[in-house]
Design a protein around this motif. Sequence first.
Motif, PDB file in Angstrom:
ATOM      1  N   MET A  15       0.844  -1.192   0.000  1.00  0.00           N
ATOM      2  CA  MET A  15       0.000   0.000   0.000  1.00  0.00           C
ATOM      3  C   MET A  15       0.874   1.234   0.000  1.00  0.00           C
ATOM      4  O   MET A  15       1.931   1.274   0.642  1.00  0.00           O
ATOM      5  N   GLY A  16       0.395   2.285  -0.687  1.00  0.00           N
ATOM      6  CA  GLY A  16       1.088   3.560  -0.684  1.00  0.00           C
ATOM      7  C   GLY A  16       0.613   4.419   0.462  1.00  0.00           C
ATOM      8  O   GLY A  16      -0.037   3.967   1.400  1.00  0.00           O
ATOM      9  N   HIS A  17       0.940   5.689   0.379  1.00  0.00           N
ATOM     10  CA  HIS A  17       0.528   6.610   1.431  1.00  0.00           C
ATOM     11  C   HIS A  17      -0.901   7.087   1.227  1.00  0.00           C
ATOM     12  O   HIS A  17      -1.507   7.654   2.131  1.00  0.00           O
ATOM     13  N   GLU A  18      -1.455   6.876   0.052  1.00  0.00           N
ATOM     14  CA  GLU A  18      -2.842   7.263  -0.192  1.00  0.00           C
ATOM     15  C   GLU A  18      -3.772   6.107   0.177  1.00  0.00           C
ATOM     16  O   GLU A  18      -3.359   4.961   0.224  1.00  0.00           O
ATOM     17  N   PRO A  19      -5.040   6.412   0.441  1.00  0.00           N
ATOM     18  CA  PRO A  19      -5.985   5.319   0.735  1.00  0.00           C
ATOM     19  C   PRO A  19      -6.044   4.327  -0.421  1.00  0.00           C
ATOM     20  O   PRO A  19      -5.920   4.681  -1.586  1.00  0.00           O
ATOM     21  N   VAL A  20      -6.195   3.078  -0.082  1.00  0.00           N
ATOM     22  CA  VAL A  20      -6.271   2.030  -1.092  1.00  0.00           C
ATOM     23  C   VAL A  20      -7.551   1.232  -0.878  1.00  0.00           C
ATOM     24  O   VAL A  20      -8.172   1.287   0.171  1.00  0.00           O
ATOM     25  N   ARG A  21      -7.941   0.502  -1.917  1.00  0.00           N
ATOM     26  CA  ARG A  21      -9.148  -0.307  -1.823  1.00  0.00           C
ATOM     27  C   ARG A  21      -8.827  -1.633  -1.141  1.00  0.00           C
ATOM     28  O   ARG A  21      -7.836  -2.276  -1.451  1.00  0.00           O
ATOM     29  N   VAL A  22      -9.668  -2.022  -0.210  1.00  0.00           N
ATOM     30  CA  VAL A  22      -9.448  -3.265   0.516  1.00  0.00           C
ATOM     31  C   VAL A  22     -10.754  -4.011   0.699  1.00  0.00           C
ATOM     32  O   VAL A  22     -11.840  -3.456   0.550  1.00  0.00           O
ATOM     33  N   ARG A  23     -10.615  -5.285   1.007  1.00  0.00           N
ATOM     34  CA  ARG A  23     -11.757  -6.094   1.408  1.00  0.00           C
ATOM     35  C   ARG A  23     -11.350  -6.863   2.649  1.00  0.00           C
ATOM     36  O   ARG A  23     -10.255  -7.413   2.710  1.00  0.00           O
ATOM     37  N   ILE A  24     -12.212  -6.900   3.653  1.00  0.00           N
ATOM     38  CA  ILE A  24     -11.904  -7.590   4.895  1.00  0.00           C
ATOM     39  C   ILE A  24     -12.810  -8.801   5.007  1.00  0.00           C
ATOM     40  O   ILE A  24     -14.014  -8.696   4.819  1.00  0.00           O
ATOM     41  N   VAL A  25     -12.242  -9.944   5.315  1.00  0.00           N
ATOM     42  CA  VAL A  25     -13.032 -11.144   5.551  1.00  0.00           C
ATOM     43  C   VAL A  25     -12.681 -11.671   6.934  1.00  0.00           C
ATOM     44  O   VAL A  25     -11.530 -11.986   7.207  1.00  0.00           O
ATOM     45  N   GLU A  26     -13.663 -11.772   7.795  1.00  0.00           N
ATOM     46  CA  GLU A  26     -13.439 -12.161   9.181  1.00  0.00           C
ATOM     47  C   GLU A  26     -13.110 -13.638   9.295  1.00  0.00           C
ATOM     48  O   GLU A  26     -13.708 -14.467   8.629  1.00  0.00           O
ATOM     49  N   ASN A  27     -12.118 -13.967  10.125  1.00  0.00           N
ATOM     50  CA  ASN A  27     -11.727 -15.350  10.380  1.00  0.00           C
ATOM     51  C   ASN A  27     -12.484 -15.836  11.615  1.00  0.00           C
ATOM     52  O   ASN A  27     -12.122 -15.516  12.735  1.00  0.00           O
ATOM     53  N   GLU A  28     -13.546 -16.606  11.384  1.00  0.00           N
ATOM     54  CA  GLU A  28     -14.467 -16.940  12.471  1.00  0.00           C
ATOM     55  C   GLU A  28     -13.798 -17.717  13.604  1.00  0.00           C
ATOM     56  O   GLU A  28     -13.903 -17.352  14.767  1.00  0.00           O
ATOM     57  N   THR A  29     -13.093 -18.810  13.291  1.00  0.00           N
ATOM     58  CA  THR A  29     -12.548 -19.674  14.328  1.00  0.00           C
ATOM     59  C   THR A  29     -11.554 -18.947  15.211  1.00  0.00           C
ATOM     60  O   THR A  29     -11.643 -18.990  16.444  1.00  0.00           O
ATOM     61  N   ALA A  30     -10.589 -18.269  14.603  1.00  0.00           N
ATOM     62  CA  ALA A  30      -9.565 -17.586  15.382  1.00  0.00           C
ATOM     63  C   ALA A  30     -10.156 -16.485  16.237  1.00  0.00           C
ATOM     64  O   ALA A  30      -9.765 -16.292  17.397  1.00  0.00           O
ATOM     65  N   SER A  31     -11.111 -15.754  15.713  1.00  0.00           N
ATOM     66  CA  SER A  31     -11.711 -14.656  16.471  1.00  0.00           C
ATOM     67  C   SER A  31     -12.587 -15.171  17.609  1.00  0.00           C
ATOM     68  O   SER A  31     -12.639 -14.575  18.685  1.00  0.00           O
ATOM     69  N   ARG A  32     -13.279 -16.265  17.395  1.00  0.00           N
ATOM     70  CA  ARG A  32     -14.080 -16.854  18.477  1.00  0.00           C
ATOM     71  C   ARG A  32     -13.189 -17.316  19.624  1.00  0.00           C
ATOM     72  O   ARG A  32     -13.552 -17.183  20.797  1.00  0.00           O
ATOM     73  N   GLU A  33     -12.054 -17.876  19.299  1.00  0.00           N
ATOM     74  CA  GLU A  33     -11.139 -18.321  20.347  1.00  0.00           C
ATOM     75  C   GLU A  33     -10.662 -17.145  21.198  1.00  0.00           C
ATOM     76  O   GLU A  33     -10.564 -17.257  22.424  1.00  0.00           O
ATOM     77  N   LEU A  34     -10.368 -16.026  20.568  1.00  0.00           N
ATOM     78  CA  LEU A  34      -9.961 -14.847  21.325  1.00  0.00           C
ATOM     79  C   LEU A  34     -11.085 -14.368  22.241  1.00  0.00           C
ATOM     80  O   LEU A  34     -10.857 -14.021  23.399  1.00  0.00           O
ATOM     81  N   ALA A  35     -12.314 -14.345  21.722  1.00  0.00           N
ATOM     82  CA  ALA A  35     -13.457 -13.913  22.529  1.00  0.00           C
ATOM     83  C   ALA A  35     -13.679 -14.842  23.710  1.00  0.00           C
ATOM     84  O   ALA A  35     -14.083 -14.400  24.801  1.00  0.00           O
ATOM     85  N   ASP A  36     -13.408 -16.133  23.531  1.00  0.00           N
ATOM     86  CA  ASP A  36     -13.642 -17.108  24.597  1.00  0.00           C
ATOM     87  C   ASP A  36     -12.563 -17.094  25.659  1.00  0.00           C
ATOM     88  O   ASP A  36     -12.820 -17.431  26.822  1.00  0.00           O
ATOM     89  N   GLN A  37     -11.345 -16.712  25.298  1.00  0.00           N
ATOM     90  CA  GLN A  37     -10.218 -16.899  26.196  1.00  0.00           C
ATOM     91  C   GLN A  37      -9.759 -15.639  26.910  1.00  0.00           C
ATOM     92  O   GLN A  37      -9.160 -15.723  27.987  1.00  0.00           O
ATOM     93  N   LEU A  38     -10.007 -14.466  26.346  1.00  0.00           N
ATOM     94  CA  LEU A  38      -9.453 -13.242  26.920  1.00  0.00           C
ATOM     95  C   LEU A  38     -10.344 -12.665  28.020  1.00  0.00           C
ATOM     96  O   LEU A  38     -11.566 -12.823  27.983  1.00  0.00           O
ATOM     97  N   PRO A  39      -9.755 -11.980  28.997  1.00  0.00           N
ATOM     98  CA  PRO A  39     -10.552 -11.279  30.007  1.00  0.00           C
ATOM     99  C   PRO A  39     -11.505 -10.293  29.344  1.00  0.00           C
ATOM    100  O   PRO A  39     -11.151  -9.616  28.383  1.00  0.00           O
ATOM    101  N   GLY A  40     -12.722 -10.232  29.861  1.00  0.00           N
ATOM    102  CA  GLY A  40     -13.731  -9.352  29.276  1.00  0.00           C
ATOM    103  C   GLY A  40     -14.606 -10.043  28.261  1.00  0.00           C
ATOM    104  O   GLY A  40     -15.642  -9.498  27.866  1.00  0.00           O
ATOM    105  N   GLY A  41     -14.205 -11.238  27.804  1.00  0.00           N
ATOM    106  CA  GLY A  41     -15.017 -11.972  26.851  1.00  0.00           C
ATOM    107  C   GLY A  41     -16.241 -12.589  27.503  1.00  0.00           C
ATOM    108  O   GLY A  41     -16.302 -12.730  28.730  1.00  0.00           O
ATOM    109  N   PRO A  42     -17.230 -12.958  26.719  1.00  0.00           N
ATOM    110  CA  PRO A  42     -18.475 -13.499  27.270  1.00  0.00           C
ATOM    111  C   PRO A  42     -18.270 -14.702  28.173  1.00  0.00           C
ATOM    112  O   PRO A  42     -18.883 -14.807  29.228  1.00  0.00           O
ATOM    113  N   ALA A  43     -17.390 -15.626  27.796  1.00  0.00           N
ATOM    114  CA  ALA A  43     -17.201 -16.838  28.584  1.00  0.00           C
ATOM    115  C   ALA A  43     -16.633 -16.526  29.958  1.00  0.00           C
ATOM    116  O   ALA A  43     -17.099 -17.048  30.974  1.00  0.00           O
TER     117      ALA A  43
END
Length: 294
Positions: free
Chosen positions: A136-164
């Motif tokens: 990427m340059g210094h100007e804004p660029v076009r991007v697409r974000i796709v969420e990684n379900e498994t890895a993100s769920r593990e973080l939500a389950d294991q970190l302080p403040g998460g629902p579990a």
Amino acid sequence: MKKQLILSGACLLLFGCDTSHQSGPAPQPSLHYVVGSAWHAENRWFYPRETFSYAETGLAVVQPKVKGATPLTADGEVRSDLTMTAAHQTLQLPAIVTVTNLENGRQAVVRLNDRGPDQAGRLLAVTPRVASVLGMGHEPVRVRIVENETASRELADQLPGGPALQIAAMPVKEVLQNTLDSSEAPHAVGAVSHTAAVNPESRPLTSLPDLPAVWQEGTPAPASDLWVETANFTSRYTAQRAAAGQGALVVPTITPQGQMWSVRLGPFSTIHEADAALRGSLAAGQTGSHIVVE
């Protein structure tokens, strides 16, 4: 290029503040899971929410390099220019996402750990390291974000403040029992506790392992246009009425809530044109307006 599933997608130290002139001890890092409250920037309100199914196109910016006192991110980490991390406006933190530079096709796995960007029409703010990896340059660029379900769920389950862990930390209470035809006082028959998973003596985490600074080559996206999406409606008729008043188009959009109808201004061939249209839309009170790439 068709737009993928969209979830909409107080500002929490977007890029941190220079606290070198302030008295008192500097805040200490303490990694935790956070969704956070609504926050406002440049005539727009953002409403963070937890979701594990996310994909959206938009524009990215590069975070300014850290200067002075090292700031903390919204999830309690020390911000670094050298990590594969980024700031997002609404997704839970931390979360693992795949970022694709649509101009050259490069993809990389990035951890979201901060709120932002606060610039109107920008979807993501990446560290200089991410920008370098993805070309990427210094100007804004076009991007697409796709969420990684498994890895993100593990973080939500294991970190302080998460629902579990919030459930696990609930106070222990006795279960009382008494018969309907008895005058005896209720007596305890046991206790309910989920605190075994919580270790009060354990040291709080201050960071997560760095993600590798690697990318995968992909095919650059075909030439696409920029649009300013001003609103979504469940009724096509309602969307058409709103579009008629703006000189806009109505396009079908699939969201987790089902079939929606989006009102869009455009298309625009340059970021400058899209930014001008977005500013006009926000000034007219359409505070949900944002830029999409298709």
